[in-house]
Design an enzyme around this catalytic site. Sequence first.
Site, PDB file in Angstrom:
ATOM      1  N   PRO A  95       4.357   1.347  -2.700  1.00 37.53           N
ATOM      2  CA  PRO A  95       5.152   0.885  -3.830  1.00 37.53           C
ATOM      3  C   PRO A  95       6.381   0.156  -3.116  1.00 37.53           C
ATOM      4  O   PRO A  95       6.979  -0.771  -4.044  1.00 37.53           O
ATOM      5  CB  PRO A  95       5.679   1.933  -4.602  1.00 37.53           C
ATOM      6  N   GLU A 122       2.424  12.057  -0.082  1.00 40.39           N
ATOM      7  CA  GLU A 122       3.738  11.712  -0.527  1.00 40.39           C
ATOM      8  C   GLU A 122       3.980  10.369   0.249  1.00 40.39           C
ATOM      9  O   GLU A 122       4.949   9.567   0.152  1.00 40.39           O
ATOM     10  CB  GLU A 122       4.853  12.603  -0.227  1.00 40.39           C
ATOM     11  N   ARG A 160     -13.389 -13.383  -0.935  1.00 41.84           N
ATOM     12  CA  ARG A 160     -13.971 -14.512  -1.720  1.00 41.84           C
ATOM     13  C   ARG A 160     -13.253 -15.960  -1.388  1.00 41.84           C
ATOM     14  O   ARG A 160     -13.909 -17.024  -2.097  1.00 41.84           O
ATOM     15  CB  ARG A 160     -13.749 -14.139  -3.245  1.00 41.84           C
ATOM     16  N   ASP A 175      -9.659 -21.508  -9.981  1.00 42.02           N
ATOM     17  CA  ASP A 175      -9.175 -20.113 -10.530  1.00 42.02           C
ATOM     18  C   ASP A 175      -7.624 -20.123 -10.615  1.00 42.02           C
ATOM     19  O   ASP A 175      -6.950 -21.029 -10.177  1.00 42.02           O
ATOM     20  CB  ASP A 175      -9.509 -18.878  -9.439  1.00 42.02           C
TER      21      ASP A 175
HETATM   22  N1  SAH Z   1       5.914   9.205  -2.727  1.00 45.56           N
HETATM   23  C1  SAH Z   1       5.478   7.733  -2.933  1.00 45.56           C
HETATM   24  C2  SAH Z   1       4.066   7.488  -3.449  1.00 45.56           C
HETATM   25  C3  SAH Z   1       2.882   7.921  -2.500  1.00 45.56           C
HETATM   26  S1  SAH Z   1       1.255   7.611  -3.323  1.00 45.56           S
HETATM   27  C4  SAH Z   1       6.351   7.004  -3.814  1.00 45.56           C
HETATM   28  O1  SAH Z   1       6.828   7.568  -4.813  1.00 45.56           O
HETATM   29  O2  SAH Z   1       6.735   5.836  -3.487  1.00 45.56           O
HETATM   30  C5  SAH Z   1       0.414   7.899  -1.711  1.00 45.56           C
HETATM   31  C6  SAH Z   1       0.010   6.755  -1.295  1.00 45.56           C
HETATM   32  O3  SAH Z   1      -0.347   5.852  -2.154  1.00 45.56           O
HETATM   33  C7  SAH Z   1       1.058   5.921  -0.455  1.00 45.56           C
HETATM   34  O4  SAH Z   1       1.771   6.356   0.644  1.00 45.56           O
HETATM   35  C8  SAH Z   1       0.526   4.221  -0.547  1.00 45.56           C
HETATM   36  O5  SAH Z   1      -0.231   4.332   0.666  1.00 45.56           O
HETATM   37  C9  SAH Z   1      -0.511   4.398  -1.811  1.00 45.56           C
HETATM   38  N2  SAH Z   1       0.028   3.700  -2.802  1.00 45.56           N
HETATM   39  C10 SAH Z   1       0.756   4.197  -4.123  1.00 45.56           C
HETATM   40  N3  SAH Z   1       1.151   3.364  -4.977  1.00 45.56           N
HETATM   41  C11 SAH Z   1       0.987   2.126  -4.263  1.00 45.56           C
HETATM   42  C12 SAH Z   1       0.973   0.790  -4.821  1.00 45.56           C
HETATM   43  N4  SAH Z   1       1.890   0.603  -5.944  1.00 45.56           N
HETATM   44  N5  SAH Z   1       0.512  -0.288  -4.096  1.00 45.56           N
HETATM   45  C13 SAH Z   1       0.168   0.120  -2.798  1.00 45.56           C
HETATM   46  N6  SAH Z   1      -0.111   1.414  -2.426  1.00 45.56           N
HETATM   47  C14 SAH Z   1       0.356   2.348  -3.105  1.00 45.56           C
END
Ligand code: SAH
Length: 264
Positions: A95, A122, A160, A175
């Site tokens: 994120p 996490e 794609r 697109d």
């Molecule tokens: N504790 C983290 C979330 C971990 S979720 C936080 O609050 O930011 C577990 C994994 O899911 C992350 O390490 C990431 O690889 C993936 N992930 C979660 N949300 C994502 C998103 N919006 N975009 C891309 N990968 C994501």
Amino acid sequence: MRFDVITLFPELFAPFLTSGINRRAFETGAVELKLWQLRDFADGAYRRVDDRPFGGGPGMVMLAEPLEKCLVAIRQDRSLKNHSEKLVPVVLFSPIGQPLNHAGVEEWSQSLGAILICGRYEGLDQRFVHAYVDVQVSLGDFVLSGGEIAAIALLDAVARLQPGVLNDEGSHQMDSFNPALDGLLDCGHYTRPEIWNEVSVPPVLLSGHHADIGKWRREQSLVLSQKYRPDLIVAARAAGKLSPKDEHFLANIFVSVQPESKPD
Ligand code: SAH
């Protein structure tokens, strides 16, 4: 182009590689994909890949060591297969990253590939992120339970765009977000029957008049973009992509749109 994916769930990828139009990209090797099971690089009888967070709190954290071993193995494998291999970037789905967009997908689709890391729990031990991760990519402002869906989204969008993957070579050009549409949204599409639930197809689409159809589609792109993504109109204007005709249409948009061609 070659993508290596570090994941605890390689089985999640199979349906996306073997179904639909993108299958061709992976079958022909236009997009080479190698999945790496992180657990194979973990030590001990339990092959642990995670542990509790220092400082306490909920959840588990991915261990740096197996990630590093896996990364070293990938780099070795890549350079064995291609001696002139340049170091491709290490991408972590997170994120924290910039949300994936068309410009990003275009760049990846013309790249040598990357090493993609799918987080779980996490997330990763921050020391590994500092030491090895070059780019963080997000799918949007929400939290997934793992990076796999983000990796699949990136690979699908990249596949794609490869020549010969879509049946009609130029079709992705038309697109949403693409240059042929000046970065605007795509227009609505219609198919048979001509009348469905008492609603008819916009008559211009049945006229066979290509110039009129082109004009209508352009106007629909402008209408939809103005309504749903006005930021795209602003960007197209700033890039000099809106013609005087477009501007005139936009200025009169509420009086000139016929009821049946309204977007909703
Ligand atoms: N504790 C983290 C979330 C971990 S979720 C936080 O609050 O930011 C577990 C994994 O899911 C992350 O390490 C990431 O690889 C993936 N992930 C979660 N949300 C994502 C998103 N919006 N975009 C891309 N990968 C994501």
